[in-house]
Design a protein around this motif. Structure first.
Motif, PDB file in Angstrom:
ATOM      1  N   TYR A 144     -65.154 125.085 -71.956  1.00  0.00           N
ATOM      2  CA  TYR A 144     -65.512 123.844 -71.248  1.00  0.00           C
ATOM      3  C   TYR A 144     -65.137 122.647 -72.137  1.00  0.00           C
ATOM      4  O   TYR A 144     -64.592 121.646 -71.668  1.00  0.00           O
ATOM      5  CB  TYR A 144     -67.011 123.875 -70.951  1.00  0.00           C
ATOM      6  CG  TYR A 144     -67.508 122.876 -69.912  1.00  0.00           C
ATOM      7  CD1 TYR A 144     -66.674 121.938 -69.311  1.00  0.00           C
ATOM      8  CD2 TYR A 144     -68.853 122.897 -69.528  1.00  0.00           C
ATOM      9  CE1 TYR A 144     -67.171 121.046 -68.349  1.00  0.00           C
ATOM     10  CE2 TYR A 144     -69.350 122.021 -68.573  1.00  0.00           C
ATOM     11  CZ  TYR A 144     -68.498 121.094 -67.988  1.00  0.00           C
ATOM     12  OH  TYR A 144     -68.994 120.212 -67.063  1.00  0.00           O
ATOM     13  N   ALA A 145     -65.388 122.771 -73.430  1.00  0.00           N
ATOM     14  CA  ALA A 145     -65.091 121.677 -74.373  1.00  0.00           C
ATOM     15  C   ALA A 145     -63.606 121.635 -74.740  1.00  0.00           C
ATOM     16  O   ALA A 145     -63.139 120.691 -75.364  1.00  0.00           O
ATOM     17  CB  ALA A 145     -65.937 121.828 -75.638  1.00  0.00           C
ATOM     18  N   HIS A 152     -61.008 121.930 -82.419  1.00  0.00           N
ATOM     19  CA  HIS A 152     -61.446 120.526 -82.376  1.00  0.00           C
ATOM     20  C   HIS A 152     -61.785 120.002 -83.772  1.00  0.00           C
ATOM     21  O   HIS A 152     -61.181 119.058 -84.261  1.00  0.00           O
ATOM     22  CB  HIS A 152     -62.657 120.366 -81.458  1.00  0.00           C
ATOM     23  CG  HIS A 152     -62.292 120.170 -80.018  1.00  0.00           C
ATOM     24  ND1 HIS A 152     -61.318 119.290 -79.607  1.00  0.00           N
ATOM     25  CD2 HIS A 152     -62.783 120.722 -78.890  1.00  0.00           C
ATOM     26  CE1 HIS A 152     -61.219 119.322 -78.272  1.00  0.00           C
ATOM     27  NE2 HIS A 152     -62.098 120.196 -77.822  1.00  0.00           N
ATOM     28  N   ALA A 153     -62.810 120.628 -84.413  1.00  0.00           N
ATOM     29  CA  ALA A 153     -63.335 120.045 -85.653  1.00  0.00           C
ATOM     30  C   ALA A 153     -62.273 120.019 -86.749  1.00  0.00           C
ATOM     31  O   ALA A 153     -62.178 119.054 -87.508  1.00  0.00           O
ATOM     32  CB  ALA A 153     -64.567 120.814 -86.132  1.00  0.00           C
ATOM     33  N   SER A 164     -61.620 115.089 -80.024  1.00  0.00           N
ATOM     34  CA  SER A 164     -62.085 116.186 -80.884  1.00  0.00           C
ATOM     35  C   SER A 164     -63.281 115.762 -81.719  1.00  0.00           C
ATOM     36  O   SER A 164     -64.168 116.570 -82.003  1.00  0.00           O
ATOM     37  CB  SER A 164     -60.958 116.645 -81.815  1.00  0.00           C
ATOM     38  OG  SER A 164     -59.939 117.249 -81.069  1.00  0.00           O
ATOM     39  N   LEU A 165     -63.302 114.489 -82.110  1.00  0.00           N
ATOM     40  CA  LEU A 165     -64.460 113.985 -82.857  1.00  0.00           C
ATOM     41  C   LEU A 165     -65.695 113.987 -81.958  1.00  0.00           C
ATOM     42  O   LEU A 165     -66.781 114.398 -82.378  1.00  0.00           O
ATOM     43  CB  LEU A 165     -64.162 112.570 -83.385  1.00  0.00           C
ATOM     44  CG  LEU A 165     -65.226 111.971 -84.284  1.00  0.00           C
ATOM     45  CD1 LEU A 165     -65.420 112.788 -85.554  1.00  0.00           C
ATOM     46  CD2 LEU A 165     -64.883 110.531 -84.648  1.00  0.00           C
ATOM     47  N   VAL A 166     -65.507 113.563 -80.702  1.00  0.00           N
ATOM     48  CA  VAL A 166     -66.608 113.587 -79.730  1.00  0.00           C
ATOM     49  C   VAL A 166     -67.119 115.029 -79.581  1.00  0.00           C
ATOM     50  O   VAL A 166     -68.324 115.286 -79.648  1.00  0.00           O
ATOM     51  CB  VAL A 166     -66.147 113.048 -78.349  1.00  0.00           C
ATOM     52  CG1 VAL A 166     -67.240 113.246 -77.294  1.00  0.00           C
ATOM     53  CG2 VAL A 166     -65.768 111.579 -78.452  1.00  0.00           C
ATOM     54  N   ALA A 167     -66.185 115.972 -79.388  1.00  0.00           N
ATOM     55  CA  ALA A 167     -66.581 117.377 -79.226  1.00  0.00           C
ATOM     56  C   ALA A 167     -67.341 117.866 -80.451  1.00  0.00           C
ATOM     57  O   ALA A 167     -68.392 118.508 -80.327  1.00  0.00           O
ATOM     58  CB  ALA A 167     -65.342 118.245 -78.984  1.00  0.00           C
TER      59      ALA A 167
ATOM     60  N   GLY B  82     -66.091 117.357 -70.380  1.00  0.00           N
ATOM     61  CA  GLY B  82     -66.288 118.729 -70.856  1.00  0.00           C
ATOM     62  C   GLY B  82     -66.544 118.771 -72.350  1.00  0.00           C
ATOM     63  O   GLY B  82     -67.269 119.636 -72.833  1.00  0.00           O
ATOM     64  N   GLN B  83     -65.942 117.850 -73.086  1.00  0.00           N
ATOM     65  CA  GLN B  83     -66.167 117.851 -74.531  1.00  0.00           C
ATOM     66  C   GLN B  83     -67.629 117.547 -74.864  1.00  0.00           C
ATOM     67  O   GLN B  83     -68.128 117.979 -75.897  1.00  0.00           O
ATOM     68  CB  GLN B  83     -65.233 116.848 -75.218  1.00  0.00           C
ATOM     69  CG  GLN B  83     -63.883 117.473 -75.547  1.00  0.00           C
ATOM     70  CD  GLN B  83     -62.717 116.685 -75.023  1.00  0.00           C
ATOM     71  OE1 GLN B  83     -62.809 115.485 -74.808  1.00  0.00           O
ATOM     72  NE2 GLN B  83     -61.612 117.347 -74.802  1.00  0.00           N
TER      73      GLN B  83
END
Lengths: 189, 138
Positions: A144-145, A152-153, A164-167, B82-83
């Protein structure tokens, strides 16, 4: 102390962190591959049970490098355990062991608490939540992310991608809320 | 099966060894991180990002090519809600299992075979996301 004994000790963060970071340029230089692990779960779905779902209808064979990569991680786990295992018990913050003791978790000899993660535990409500529900959240949430800690990180932030920072911030918020506010209830079951 | 894929397996093997030897795959390390009881995981992730960032910067600055001589391209990440929603749900799962997807594979390798169930469940979670994707807010 000889080299092999040093390698058998737990590796400090300033050795392991940079080694993990180096995976980013190595995969790019080896073949333009963006570091990411959770995609492997999607490829496995596309390979085994696509079920005519559009999200799984793509040529997963083109992405098969990722499956070789995660199979390598599995083999690395075996090699590290068989040949390079630390003879001493894992060191854990005493605040954590004290808290875990209140939930009856007292065997802290392995990397994973055997009283939570074992086949016997799977048949208890607590074990089922830890093993099955937890795994489901990992798989559902990462897709989902659009990525996990690696995609991301590490990869996303390395490439200065703000989504990616938000995630990553949301990963951490979710983790803090779960570990501190919800997990104590699950562990008490 | 392409033989050229074996180099990714070798990278994976080294990566898996680092995971185990740094105890990153340990449930305890993840609990300590989320309870602010240890600096360790922050050091690992922080230094990994620092090295990754510097590497990507240098690759772009010097226009480093792949070993096949191709130009290196990195797909940008596009933002979706989604994030946020998925990120929070993954965070929950991360704190419960003490594992993100990479460590799951290594944990099974260390002999904690029940984690194979966690992995299958994570694959199921991915599948369920794919099934409901169009009905979820993005």
């Amino acid at each position: 102390m000889n080299l092999i004994e040093i390698i058998k000790e737990p590796w400090p963060w300033y050795v392991s962190g940079p080694l993990i970071g180096l995976t980013v340029p190595i995969l790019l230089i080896f073949g333009n591959k963006a570091f990411g692990i959770s995609s492997s779960l999607r490829h496995i779905c596309a390979m085994c049970i696509p079920a005519n779902i559009s999200f799984f209808k793509y040529d997963w064979k083109k992405e098969s490098w990722n499956l070789f990569f995660v199979f390598g991680i599995f083999l690395g786990g075996i090699i590290a355990t068989v040949f390079l295992s630390n003879p001493n018990a894992i060191e854990i913050n005493s605040k954590l062991t004290t808290e875990l003791a209140t939930y009856g978790i007292t065997d802290n000899s392995g990397l994973m608490p055997v009283q939570l993660f074992s086949w016997e535990s799977l048949l208890t409500l607590r074990g089922f939540i830890m093993i099955v529900v937890g795994g489901f959240l990992v798989g559902f949430g990462t897709r989902y992310a659009g990525g996990c800690t690696s995609g991301h990180a590490i990869m996303g932030i390395s490439n200065l991608q703000w989504p990616s920072l938000v995630a990553t911030i949301c990963f951490m918020i979710g983790g803090f809320v779960m570990a501190n506010l919800i997990l104590p209830y699950i562990l008490s079951l | 099966m392409k033989i050229s894929n074996l180099k990714y397996m070798l990278v994976g093997i080294v990566f898996g060894i680092v995971f185990v030897k740094a105890e990153i795959i340990s449930w305890y390390r993840i609990q300590e991180m989320f309870r602010l009881q240890s600096f360790f995981m922050y050091g690992v992730i922080g230094s990994a990002v620092a090295v990754g960032m510097l590497s990507v910067f240098l690759i772009k600055k010097f226009k480093v090519k792949t070993i096949q001589g191709e130009e290196i391209k990195i797909e940008p990440k596009t933002f979706s809600k989604g994030q946020i929603y998925g990120g929070l749900l993954f965070g929950f799962g991360w704190a419960i299992t003490g594992a993100c997807p990479g460590p799951l594979f290594a944990q099974i390798g260390t002999g904690v075979t029940v984690i194979a169930v966690t992995l299958v469940s994570a694959i199921a979670g991915t599948w369920v996301y794919g099934y409901f994707k169009d009905n979820l807010p993005h």
